[in-house]
Design a protein around this motif. Structure first.
Motif, mmCIF file in Angstrom:
data_model
loop_
_atom_site.group_PDB
_atom_site.id
_atom_site.type_symbol
_atom_site.label_atom_id
_atom_site.label_comp_id
_atom_site.label_asym_id
_atom_site.label_seq_id
_atom_site.Cartn_x
_atom_site.Cartn_y
_atom_site.Cartn_z
ATOM 1 N N GLY A 163 0.816 -1.212 0.000
ATOM 2 C CA GLY A 163 0.000 0.000 0.000
ATOM 3 C C GLY A 163 0.843 1.253 0.000
ATOM 4 N N LEU A 164 0.182 2.391 0.205
ATOM 5 C CA LEU A 164 0.839 3.693 0.087
ATOM 6 C C LEU A 164 0.796 4.510 1.365
ATOM 7 N N ALA A 212 2.923 0.509 -8.233
ATOM 8 C CA ALA A 212 2.907 -0.611 -9.170
ATOM 9 C C ALA A 212 2.608 -1.921 -8.439
ATOM 10 N N LYS A 213 3.213 -2.119 -7.277
ATOM 11 C CA LYS A 213 2.921 -3.345 -6.531
ATOM 12 C C LYS A 213 1.477 -3.368 -6.050
ATOM 13 N N LEU A 214 0.961 -2.199 -5.680
ATOM 14 C CA LEU A 214 -0.414 -2.125 -5.204
ATOM 15 C C LEU A 214 -1.397 -2.587 -6.277
ATOM 16 N N LEU A 215 -1.092 -2.322 -7.545
ATOM 17 C CA LEU A 215 -1.946 -2.827 -8.616
ATOM 18 C C LEU A 215 -2.105 -4.337 -8.505
ATOM 19 N N GLY A 216 -1.001 -5.032 -8.252
ATOM 20 C CA GLY A 216 -1.071 -6.481 -8.082
ATOM 21 C C GLY A 216 -1.725 -6.888 -6.782
ATOM 22 N N ASN A 217 -1.507 -6.100 -5.736
ATOM 23 C CA ASN A 217 -2.071 -6.441 -4.426
ATOM 24 C C ASN A 217 -3.591 -6.322 -4.375
ATOM 25 N N THR A 218 -4.206 -5.636 -5.334
ATOM 26 C CA THR A 218 -5.672 -5.533 -5.312
ATOM 27 C C THR A 218 -6.337 -6.896 -5.435
ATOM 28 N N VAL A 219 -5.625 -7.890 -5.969
ATOM 29 C CA VAL A 219 -6.225 -9.214 -6.137
ATOM 30 C C VAL A 219 -6.041 -10.093 -4.900
ATOM 31 N N GLU A 240 -9.478 -1.054 -12.779
ATOM 32 C CA GLU A 240 -10.104 0.049 -12.056
ATOM 33 C C GLU A 240 -9.069 0.815 -11.246
ATOM 34 N N ALA A 241 -8.153 0.095 -10.580
ATOM 35 C CA ALA A 241 -7.113 0.751 -9.788
ATOM 36 C C ALA A 241 -6.208 1.604 -10.672
ATOM 37 N N ARG A 242 -5.831 1.074 -11.815
ATOM 38 C CA ARG A 242 -4.966 1.840 -12.712
ATOM 39 C C ARG A 242 -5.641 3.142 -13.154
ATOM 40 N N SER A 243 -6.940 3.065 -13.453
ATOM 41 C CA SER A 243 -7.685 4.260 -13.843
ATOM 42 C C SER A 243 -7.744 5.276 -12.705
ATOM 43 N N VAL A 244 -7.978 4.771 -11.491
ATOM 44 C CA VAL A 244 -8.033 5.650 -10.322
ATOM 45 C C VAL A 244 -6.681 6.326 -10.095
ATOM 46 N N ASN A 266 -7.180 -2.597 -1.388
ATOM 47 C CA ASN A 266 -8.377 -2.158 -2.087
ATOM 48 C C ASN A 266 -8.919 -0.875 -1.479
ATOM 49 N N GLY A 267 -8.754 -0.739 -0.153
ATOM 50 C CA GLY A 267 -9.198 0.485 0.506
ATOM 51 C C GLY A 267 -8.431 1.710 0.062
ATOM 52 N N GLU A 268 -7.165 1.543 -0.301
ATOM 53 C CA GLU A 268 -6.374 2.664 -0.820
ATOM 54 C C GLU A 268 -6.909 3.106 -2.178
ATOM 55 N N VAL A 269 -7.308 2.147 -3.000
ATOM 56 C CA VAL A 269 -7.903 2.487 -4.298
ATOM 57 C C VAL A 269 -9.194 3.279 -4.084
ATOM 58 N N VAL A 270 -10.014 2.805 -3.154
ATOM 59 C CA VAL A 270 -11.268 3.500 -2.852
ATOM 60 C C VAL A 270 -10.988 4.915 -2.347
ATOM 61 N N LEU A 271 -10.003 5.062 -1.459
ATOM 62 C CA LEU A 271 -9.650 6.372 -0.923
ATOM 63 C C LEU A 271 -9.189 7.315 -2.030
ATOM 64 N N GLN A 272 -8.271 6.842 -2.876
ATOM 65 C CA GLN A 272 -7.764 7.691 -3.944
ATOM 66 C C GLN A 272 -8.872 8.098 -4.911
ATOM 67 N N ALA A 273 -9.811 7.188 -5.157
ATOM 68 C CA ALA A 273 -10.946 7.523 -6.016
ATOM 69 C C ALA A 273 -11.788 8.631 -5.394
ATOM 70 N N ARG A 274 -12.076 8.521 -4.114
ATOM 71 C CA ARG A 274 -12.895 9.538 -3.447
ATOM 72 C C ARG A 274 -12.195 10.883 -3.413
ATOM 73 N N LEU A 275 -10.878 10.864 -3.193
ATOM 74 C CA LEU A 275 -10.123 12.120 -3.195
ATOM 75 C C LEU A 275 -10.144 12.779 -4.568
ATOM 76 N N ALA A 276 -10.265 11.956 -5.606
ATOM 77 C CA ALA A 276 -10.313 12.484 -6.978
ATOM 78 C C ALA A 276 -11.737 12.778 -7.433
ATOM 79 N N GLY A 277 -12.714 12.632 -6.531
ATOM 80 C CA GLY A 277 -14.093 12.954 -6.858
ATOM 81 C C GLY A 277 -14.803 11.902 -7.682
#
Length: 347
Positions: A117-118, A199-206, A229-233, A286-297
């Motif tokens: 994660g980040l 980059a590692k987080l992309l793999g960790n989403t699975v 979805e993570a890459r897009s976010v 996965n929660g980091e992806v959700v967080l980054q998405a929300r921060l980006a609106g």
């Protein structure tokens, strides 16, 4: 000689401690619970393709048992969900300085963060002035107290390390990399560690899929959906993602995972946590992806859905890998056309 104070005696911490100690580096392993008991009783086993070692390593139960000195390097090998508490436990500990004075760990010592994660590096930098981020590829598993299995050969792990938030010129980086290489790790020092961790987080989403569902074509499709979805976010959030194929200088041709008699192949870190304790790092994956998405609106519905599903699995005591394709299709509506969902399944 540098002493590596490795905080956390799970799969990653034991792998690092065992291999560094074997190579002649000075190591102190900080453990708790069943792993601490195993160290005290002289029965902590480290299993590799080359054989099994019962570790005889200096250890401690916590910061109150450790006399830190200038020149120590703190290595944070706990799970992401434990970073905040652990950093707080160590940051303000006294450090004996070479000139006879006394400093604090937060200002006197570098801290190496190994978490997925980040979030861990940002947490650490709030207190520690010197944060060295790292991403690690290691197939080691810890599902039973007193035993850590690492089936990788001939290398135990590969690491990419750099100063956080950026830079490759910290004075501790070179010696750290050399000590790790002497212990047979593959190591690359990088100037943009966040891009490597993303980059590692992309793999960790699975990882959540690995923890809940057995392998199947549908699970493969779900993995692609989560990563896409993570890459897009990350793109919307302005987070760089390194291309390992273009940027990695490590020769990993010989980095293989072997079958070890008596030790069946287990799942990734989230699977291990679900089996052993129920304390998960999914909020930081996965929660980091959700967080980054929300921060980006925007939203990240697929990652949000599997995050909710695994937390429910913890509450319900669902065994690892016991859910089926129908449950996965119900969790991710985008997949429903691929498999019939039994009547009454409302997961």
């Amino acid at each position: 000689m540098t002493r590596y104070v490795i905080v956390g005696a799970g799969a990653v911490g034991v792998t690092l401690a065992a291999e560094l100690h074997r190579s002649g580096a000075e190591v102190l392993l900080v453990a708790r619970g069943g792993q601490l008991a195993a160290l005290r009783e002289g029965r902590l086993r480290f299993v590799r393709p080359s054989g099994t070692t019962t570790l005889q390593i200096p250890y401690a139960a916590g910061p109150e048992e450790v006399r830190l000195t200038e020149g120590d390097v703190l290595v944070l090998a706990v799970k992401s969900q434990d970073t905040e508490r652990t950093v707080g436990d160590w940051a303000w500990r006294p450090v004996a300085l070479a000139d006879g004075g006394q400093g604090l760990a937060a200002t006197a010592l570098p801290l190496v963060t190994l978490q997925n994660g980040l979030d861990s590096e940002r947490i650490a930098l709030r207190r520690f002035a010197q944060v060295l981020g790292a991403t690690i590829w290691v197939p080691a598993v810890y599902v039973e107290d007193g035993v850590v299995v690492n089936p990788a050969a001939p290398l135990p792990a590969a690491l990419w390390i750099g100063r956080y938030p950026h830079g490759d010129d910290h004075p501790a980086l070179g010696p750290l990399a050399e000590d790790l290489r002497a212990a047979s790790f593959a190591v690359q020092v990088v100037p943009d560690i966040t891009a490597w961790k993303t980059a590692k987080l992309l793999g960790n989403t699975v990882n959540v899929l690995d923890a809940l569902y057995p392998p199947s074509p549908l699970r493969d499709r779900a993995a692609g959906l989560l990563a896409e979805e993570a890459r897009s976010v990350f793109a919307d959030a302005g987070l760089p993602v390194v291309d390992h194929g273009e940027r990695s200088t490590l020769d990993l041709a010989g980095f293989t995972v072997q079958e070890l008699p008596g030790y069946p192949r287990f799942g990734a870190s989230t699977w291990q946590s679900l089996v052993r304790s129920g304390s998960l790092e999914a909020d930081f994956l996965n929660g980091e992806v959700v967080l980054q998405a929300r921060l980006a609106g925007r939203t990240a519905p697929a990652n949000a859905a599997v995050l909710e599903r695994i937390q429910r699995a913890v509450q319900e005591g669902t065994p690892a890998g016991s859910l089926d394709d129908a449950d996965l299709a119900a969790t991710l509506p985008e997949l429903r056309a691929a498999v019939p969902v039994p009547a009454g399944n409302n997961h």
